[in-house]
Motif scaffolding. Structure first.
Motif, PDB file in Angstrom:
ATOM      1  N   ALA A   1       0.861  -1.189   0.000  1.00 53.99           N
ATOM      2  CA  ALA A   1       0.000   0.000   0.000  1.00 53.99           C
ATOM      3  C   ALA A   1       0.893   1.232   0.000  1.00 53.99           C
ATOM      4  N   VAL A   2       0.627   2.187  -0.902  1.00 47.35           N
ATOM      5  CA  VAL A   2       1.456   3.382  -1.024  1.00 47.35           C
ATOM      6  C   VAL A   2       0.577   4.626  -0.982  1.00 47.35           C
ATOM      7  N   VAL A   3       1.199   5.718  -0.585  1.00 49.77           N
ATOM      8  CA  VAL A   3       0.506   7.010  -0.597  1.00 49.77           C
ATOM      9  C   VAL A   3       0.363   7.451  -2.043  1.00 49.77           C
ATOM     10  N   PRO A   4      -0.841   7.748  -2.516  1.00 51.90           N
ATOM     11  CA  PRO A   4      -1.029   8.167  -3.911  1.00 51.90           C
ATOM     12  C   PRO A   4      -0.164   9.377  -4.252  1.00 51.90           C
ATOM     13  N   GLY A   5       0.551   9.271  -5.356  1.00 52.77           N
ATOM     14  CA  GLY A   5       1.373  10.381  -5.825  1.00 52.77           C
ATOM     15  C   GLY A   5       2.751  10.462  -5.210  1.00 52.77           C
ATOM     16  N   CYS A   6       3.057   9.629  -4.218  1.00 50.52           N
ATOM     17  CA  CYS A   6       4.379   9.669  -3.586  1.00 50.52           C
ATOM     18  C   CYS A   6       5.371   8.882  -4.438  1.00 50.52           C
ATOM     19  N   ARG A   7       6.448   9.547  -4.844  1.00 51.47           N
ATOM     20  CA  ARG A   7       7.449   8.892  -5.690  1.00 51.47           C
ATOM     21  C   ARG A   7       8.365   7.968  -4.903  1.00 51.47           C
ATOM     22  N   PHE A   8       8.206   7.953  -3.574  1.00 46.80           N
ATOM     23  CA  PHE A   8       9.089   7.164  -2.725  1.00 46.80           C
ATOM     24  C   PHE A   8       8.346   6.014  -2.036  1.00 46.80           C
ATOM     25  N   ALA A   9       7.165   5.689  -2.536  1.00 50.81           N
ATOM     26  CA  ALA A   9       6.396   4.523  -2.080  1.00 50.81           C
ATOM     27  C   ALA A   9       6.174   4.507  -0.579  1.00 50.81           C
ATOM     28  N   CYS A  10       5.833   5.647   0.002  1.00 43.66           N
ATOM     29  CA  CYS A  10       5.585   5.709   1.441  1.00 43.66           C
ATOM     30  C   CYS A  10       4.361   4.874   1.811  1.00 43.66           C
ATOM     31  N   ASP A  11       4.434   4.229   2.965  1.00 43.72           N
ATOM     32  CA  ASP A  11       3.329   3.453   3.497  1.00 43.72           C
ATOM     33  C   ASP A  11       2.338   4.412   4.160  1.00 43.72           C
ATOM     34  N   PRO A  12       1.079   4.418   3.729  1.00 42.18           N
ATOM     35  CA  PRO A  12       0.109   5.343   4.340  1.00 42.18           C
ATOM     36  C   PRO A  12      -0.105   5.095   5.822  1.00 42.18           C
ATOM     37  N   ALA A  13       0.146   3.863   6.283  1.00 44.30           N
ATOM     38  CA  ALA A  13      -0.036   3.554   7.699  1.00 44.30           C
ATOM     39  C   ALA A  13       1.145   4.017   8.546  1.00 44.30           C
ATOM     40  N   ALA A  14       2.314   4.242   7.922  1.00 46.70           N
ATOM     41  CA  ALA A  14       3.500   4.688   8.657  1.00 46.70           C
ATOM     42  C   ALA A  14       4.405   5.431   7.692  1.00 46.70           C
ATOM     43  N   SER A  15       3.964   6.595   7.254  1.00 50.45           N
ATOM     44  CA  SER A  15       4.707   7.336   6.246  1.00 50.45           C
ATOM     45  C   SER A  15       5.994   7.909   6.829  1.00 50.45           C
ATOM     46  N   ASP A  16       6.978   8.077   5.967  1.00 52.06           N
ATOM     47  CA  ASP A  16       8.277   8.618   6.353  1.00 52.06           C
ATOM     48  C   ASP A  16       8.141  10.118   6.596  1.00 52.06           C
ATOM     49  N   LEU A  17       8.441  10.564   7.812  1.00 53.66           N
ATOM     50  CA  LEU A  17       8.312  11.980   8.147  1.00 53.66           C
ATOM     51  C   LEU A  17       9.271  12.844   7.338  1.00 53.66           C
ATOM     52  N   GLY A  18      10.378  12.243   6.888  1.00 54.46           N
ATOM     53  CA  GLY A  18      11.345  13.005   6.109  1.00 54.46           C
ATOM     54  C   GLY A  18      11.218  12.809   4.616  1.00 54.46           C
ATOM     55  N   CYS A  19      10.124  12.244   4.158  1.00 55.80           N
ATOM     56  CA  CYS A  19       9.947  11.980   2.724  1.00 55.80           C
ATOM     57  C   CYS A  19      10.010  13.288   1.933  1.00 55.80           C
ATOM     58  N   PRO A  20      10.816  13.335   0.871  1.00 56.85           N
ATOM     59  CA  PRO A  20      10.903  14.558   0.066  1.00 56.85           C
ATOM     60  C   PRO A  20       9.564  14.974  -0.545  1.00 56.85           C
ATOM     61  N   ASP A  21       8.645  14.037  -0.735  1.00 56.16           N
ATOM     62  CA  ASP A  21       7.322  14.370  -1.260  1.00 56.16           C
ATOM     63  C   ASP A  21       6.325  14.671  -0.156  1.00 56.16           C
ATOM     64  N   GLY A  22       6.760  14.572   1.100  1.00 57.34           N
ATOM     65  CA  GLY A  22       5.871  14.790   2.238  1.00 57.34           C
ATOM     66  C   GLY A  22       5.869  16.238   2.679  1.00 57.34           C
ATOM     67  N   PRO A  23       5.314  16.519   3.859  1.00 54.06           N
ATOM     68  CA  PRO A  23       4.670  15.512   4.726  1.00 54.06           C
ATOM     69  C   PRO A  23       3.313  15.084   4.185  1.00 54.06           C
TER      70      PRO A  23
END
Length: 405
Positions: free
Chosen positions: A56-78
């Motif tokens: 499961a990935v966050v829609p539109g995130c190029r780094f395949a973040c998990d929506p249940a535990a997304s990376d706080l430092g994701c360049p496409d985040g927060p």
């Protein structure tokens, strides 16, 4: 494009087990596959990726973040909490031998810099492989600095990029699989040690197995979709078993007696450092989960040691990698004890209610050991895979680049 089924590969039982253990627990640390050309190394790696559970990935995130535990430092985040995720298959990313450092780790997005005047990061292959498989064919031919970057990211689970006034950190956790032909050169010992498991493969000398390899390969090339459909039930059973083993891993107990056994074996083989102990422990836990056990036993330690120690033991410069099986058995017998007198129910050969059959495949007895609708090879051995000794098996007959026999 239809992928050759994992369950249809003949032989290669040690390699199948090593790949499955990494699929069950990424902490094992990846697989290095050493072998001659034409032994289906690439075929079986690509086949495994199709058996991994969807992510499961966050829609539109190029780094395949998990929506249940997304990376706080994701360049496409927060990323906003509670955003519904979308499921997609686990990625299979292949790193070409001629890849540049920018292609591997990412770089400044030049197009946006020129058109919009902003500094933006263009992700590399490490970002694309996050939560999937990163496959490096001919890893021994990669430039050393690329191998260093690759293995550092695999060990840390994070990729750091500092260049062109861009400073980026993103998660990069993946199943690392490298293949190599020893005839073309060896990896440095430091780099060999960074791969969790290693397997030697060679083509079978048994005419019966070789005949079956060619028969299946010709059938696949004649009608790939129909061939894959005949193996669909075995593939589905394998995927379900991997998913069940993954969920079981956190509850597997490693008794002190087995931990001491692992330490004794690693010390006796004079491995450098403690990475061998850690890898063997994680592989033994994964093997116990794969077998449906809640407690690690001597059999799990044996299976893990056979795969984690050959490339780490001290040897003379001209000695081939390998393991003294007789010494391993002596050490295991000497330290076996009583397996902590755990509940006999924990020794069920294939786990609990998730495993209906006795050989790890589908209900008809086919599955990851090479049996199935085409009348494939026999079963048995560790993890449901038959074992004929180091380098056993023959694969699909693919020469590693998808061109067939």
């Amino acid at each position: 494009m239809v992928t050759y089924p994992f369950s249809a590969v003949v032989g290669l039982d040690d390699l199948k087990l090593a790949l499955v253990l990494n699929a069950v627990s990424p902490r094992v640390g990846g697989v290095l596959v050493r072998g001659e050309k034409g032994t289906a190394k690439s075929t079986i790696v690509r086949a495994l990726a199709a058996q991994l559970p969807a992510v499961a990935v966050v829609p539109g995130c190029r780094f395949a973040c998990d929506p249940a535990a997304s990376d706080l430092g994701c360049p496409d985040g927060p990323h906003e909490p509670g955003v519904p995720g979308m499921e997609r298959p686990a990625a299979l990313v292949e790193l070409p031998v001629g890849a540049s450092e920018d292609r591997l780790v990412g770089s400044l997005d030049v197009e946006r810099a020129l058109t919009e005047g902003v500094k933006a990061f263009e992700p590399g292959l490490l970002a694309a492989a996050h939560r999937g498989v990163l496959y490096v064919d001919e890893v021994n031919l990669l430039h050393d600095h690329l191998v260093d970057l690759l293995l550092d990211a695999a060990a840390l689970g994070t990729c750091y990029v500092e260049r062109e006034s861009v400073s980026v950190r993103h998660a990069a956790r993946f199943l690392l699989v490298g293949t190599m032909n020893p005839e073309e050169g060896e990896l440095r010992p430091q780099l060999l040690d960074r791969f969790g498991l290693t397997v030697e493969v060679r083509a079978s000398r048994d005419p019966g197995e070789r005949t079956e390899v060619v028969r299946r390969r010709l059938a696949f090339e004649s009608d790939a979709a129909a061939f894959a459909a005949r193996w669909a039930r075995e593939e589905s059973a394998l995927a379900a078993r991997i998913a069940a083993a993954r969920s079981r891993v956190p509850g597997v107990r490693l008794p002190d007696a087995r931990l001491r056994q692992i330490a004794t074996v690693c010390a006796a083989f004079e491995v450098d450092g403690l990475r061998a102990d850690l890898v063997t422990a994680n592989a033994a836990i994964a093997h116990a989960a794969w077998q449906g056990r809640d407690v690690v036993t001597t059999e799990d330690v044996r299976a893990a040691a056979r795969l984690s120690l050959p490339h780490r033991r001290r040897r003379d410069p001209f000695d081939a990698p390998g393991l003294d099986e007789r010494l391993l058995e002596e050490l295991l017998e000497r330290t076996a004890g009583d397996d902590d007198q755990h509940d006999p129910e924990d020794d069920r050969p294939n786990g609990g209610p998730d495993d209906d059959d006795s050989d790890g495949g589908g209900p008809d007895g086919g599955g990851p050991d090479g049996g199935g609708p085409d009348g494939g090879g026999p079963d048995g051995g560790a993890g449901g895979f038959r074992r004929d000794g180091p380098g056993s098996g023959s694969g699909s007959g693919d020469d590693g680049d998808g061109d067939g026999v």
